[in-house]
Design an enzyme around this catalytic site. Structure first.
Site, PDB file in Angstrom:
ATOM      1  N   ASP A  18       0.718  -1.225   0.029  1.00 40.00           N
ATOM      2  CA  ASP A  18      -0.064  -0.097   0.006  1.00 40.00           C
ATOM      3  C   ASP A  18       0.709   1.328   0.125  1.00 40.00           C
ATOM      4  O   ASP A  18       0.659   2.241  -0.727  1.00 40.00           O
ATOM      5  CB  ASP A  18      -0.869   0.037   1.357  1.00 40.00           C
ATOM      6  CG  ASP A  18      -2.136  -0.856   1.046  1.00 40.00           C
ATOM      7  OD1 ASP A  18      -1.958  -2.170   0.416  1.00 40.00           O
ATOM      8  OD2 ASP A  18      -3.100  -0.870   1.744  1.00 40.00           O
ATOM      9  N   ARG A  98      -1.401   4.751  16.992  1.00 34.69           N
ATOM     10  CA  ARG A  98      -2.024   5.762  15.867  1.00 34.69           C
ATOM     11  C   ARG A  98      -1.659   7.083  16.483  1.00 34.69           C
ATOM     12  O   ARG A  98      -1.090   8.000  15.761  1.00 34.69           O
ATOM     13  CB  ARG A  98      -3.613   5.710  15.441  1.00 34.69           C
ATOM     14  CG  ARG A  98      -3.663   4.338  14.861  1.00 34.69           C
ATOM     15  CD  ARG A  98      -2.405   3.613  14.048  1.00 34.69           C
ATOM     16  NE  ARG A  98      -3.077   2.750  13.217  1.00 34.69           N
ATOM     17  CZ  ARG A  98      -1.957   1.725  12.878  1.00 34.69           C
ATOM     18  NH1 ARG A  98      -0.778   1.828  13.192  1.00 34.69           N
ATOM     19  NH2 ARG A  98      -2.457   0.529  11.980  1.00 34.69           N
ATOM     20  N   ASP A 127      -8.632   3.913  11.483  1.00 37.90           N
ATOM     21  CA  ASP A 127      -7.294   4.630  11.388  1.00 37.90           C
ATOM     22  C   ASP A 127      -7.235   5.870  10.864  1.00 37.90           C
ATOM     23  O   ASP A 127      -6.352   7.019  11.537  1.00 37.90           O
ATOM     24  CB  ASP A 127      -6.179   3.671  10.941  1.00 37.90           C
ATOM     25  CG  ASP A 127      -6.061   2.621  11.667  1.00 37.90           C
ATOM     26  OD1 ASP A 127      -6.016   2.925  12.867  1.00 37.90           O
ATOM     27  OD2 ASP A 127      -5.091   1.560  11.309  1.00 37.90           O
ATOM     28  N   SER A 182      -5.441  -8.857   6.834  1.00 33.07           N
ATOM     29  CA  SER A 182      -4.947  -7.532   7.002  1.00 33.07           C
ATOM     30  C   SER A 182      -4.324  -7.663   8.629  1.00 33.07           C
ATOM     31  O   SER A 182      -4.959  -7.772   9.483  1.00 33.07           O
ATOM     32  CB  SER A 182      -6.009  -6.480   6.896  1.00 33.07           C
ATOM     33  OG  SER A 182      -5.406  -5.434   7.258  1.00 33.07           O
TER      34      SER A 182
END
Length: 406
Positions: A18, A98, A127, A182
């Protein structure tokens, strides 16, 4: 956001599919210089290969930061002081990482004179919210580029096709395969989403789990450990003082070997959908159990109960990305004020997925008074006759209502 107005952007970069595609897409679509930032927060994989990939992609400014100690000390431990669980189960392993990553993104943007930051979070997940709320809280005028909300590369197949067209190398696992899930990992946890987990009825396969043995395959004899607490934080394992990051890593190792910390959860995402995820949080599971045991001995009843009332709100703030909000900071200050007395030791047995408290002591701050609590004669420490008036006063409203009904 109008393209062409960005001269430099800082990208949260892992070197995976990604973010490798995003790096090239930013260069191509915004015509800007890309600065990469890779955080080591204990994901268990080497981060240095990201440097080589970024260099090959023409990146001149590459930041690779070891944030493990800061992550556990300044983010995980404060959250554990709150005993935070989202919806009663999720230990917030992804959520709590995060704000740290976003904080560092903003710091690098300021230091390098970048116009914007960018991340690889999708438009369906939490996120994106966590990254961006943090960034706006710390730098209100920051510009943010979220490619997943702009491009049409909305599947793995399209990403792979873009990578092939643009000569972007895509690494597979050493055995030539890639996990279908994932996954996100840091020192607190590893998460799994997608693939067969999208059917909430399907049990995860035994090969999915990475950190923990299956509880039924864990040792047949319990492992006993003693954790030491000071000011609400765990500071030592079996008498050995460790840094926050080393302590959590050690408990991950011990807990994983005993099948501790597997969770299979359907949770409510902030963006509105339900999502099924599986998590391994061995060290965090141990610490939550031990911290509660330490508080049970040292915290005043009403302070402990008020903490429990505040905890769901605190957990939701962390889950939804409001780490730097005034209300989370206010709650943290209140929680931390209670922790000065959370000192002592907790003895645990770890056995086939279970964390069992078998002892706790606090020579300086214990509120447990054996002379009062004893079932034996207490030499007048507690007057049992006092309970009569206590009960009758508390029963007054119930008796009044009962007479009305009668």
């Amino acid at each position: 956001m109008a393209k062409g107005k960005i001269n430099k952007v800082v990208l949260a970069y892992s070197g995976g599919l990604d973010t490798s595609v995003i790096l090239r897409w930013l260069q191509e679509n915004y015509g800007c210089e890309v600065v990469t930032f890779t955080a080591d927060i204990g994901q268990g994989e080497e981060v240095e290969p990201a440097r080589a990939k970024a260099t090959a992609a023409g990146v001149k400014e590459i930041h690779i930061d070891d944030l493990r100690e800061e992550f556990v000390r300044d983010f995980v431990f404060p959250m554990l002081r709150a005993n935070a669980l989202y919806e009663g189960e999720y230990k917030l392993g992804t959520s709590i990482a995060r704000p740290l990553i976003a904080k560092r993104l903003v710091e690098i943007a300021v230091a390098t004179g970048a116009d914007a930051i960018s991340h690889g979070a999708t438009g369906k997940g939490n996120d994106q919210v966590r990254f961006e709320l943090t960034a706006y809280a710390l730098k209100p005028d920051i510009q943010i580029i979220a490619p997943w909300r702009e491009w049409d590369l909305l599947s793995r197949e399209k990403l792979l096709a873009y990578a092939e067209t643009h000569g972007i190398p895509v690494e597979m696992k050493r055995d030539g395969t890639k996990s279908p899930y994932s996954m996100d990992a840091n020192l607190l946890h590893i998460s799994y989403e997608g693939y067969d987990l999208e059917d909430p009825w399907v049990e995860p396969g035994p090969d999915m789990w990475r950190w923990t043995v299956a509880p039924e395959q864990a040792p047949d004899r319990p492992t006993e450990i003693t954790l030491s607490f000071a000011g609400g934080d765990c500071v030592a394992v079996d008498g050995k003082t460790l840094s926050p990051a080393d302590l959590l890593a050690e408990l991950n190792r011990i807990g994983g070997a005993n099948g501790i910390g597997r969770d299979d959860i359907v949770e409510n995402r902030f963006v509105g959908m339900k999502s099924r995820g599986c998590y391994e949080t061995p060290g965090g599971t141990i610490l939550l159990k031990a911290h509660r045991a330490m508080e049970s001995l040292t915290l005043d009843r009403e302070a402990a109960h008020l903490k429990d009332e505040l905890m769901p709100r605190y957990a939701s703030l962390v889950y939804n990305g409001f780490w730097y909000s005034p209300e989370r900071l206010m709650l943290q200050a209140a929680i931390d004020q209670t922790q000065s007395v959370v000192n002592g030791e907790v003895r645990l047995k770890l056995y086939k997925g279970n964390v069992l408290v078998v002892g706790r002591r606090s020579p300086t701050d214990s509120l447990f008074d054996a002379s009062i609590a004893t079932f034996e004669e207490d030499a007048g420490a507690y007057n049992q006759g006092d309970a009569t008036g206590f009960i009758r006063l508390n029963a007054l409203r119930l008796r009044v209502a009962g007479r009305k009904r009668g």
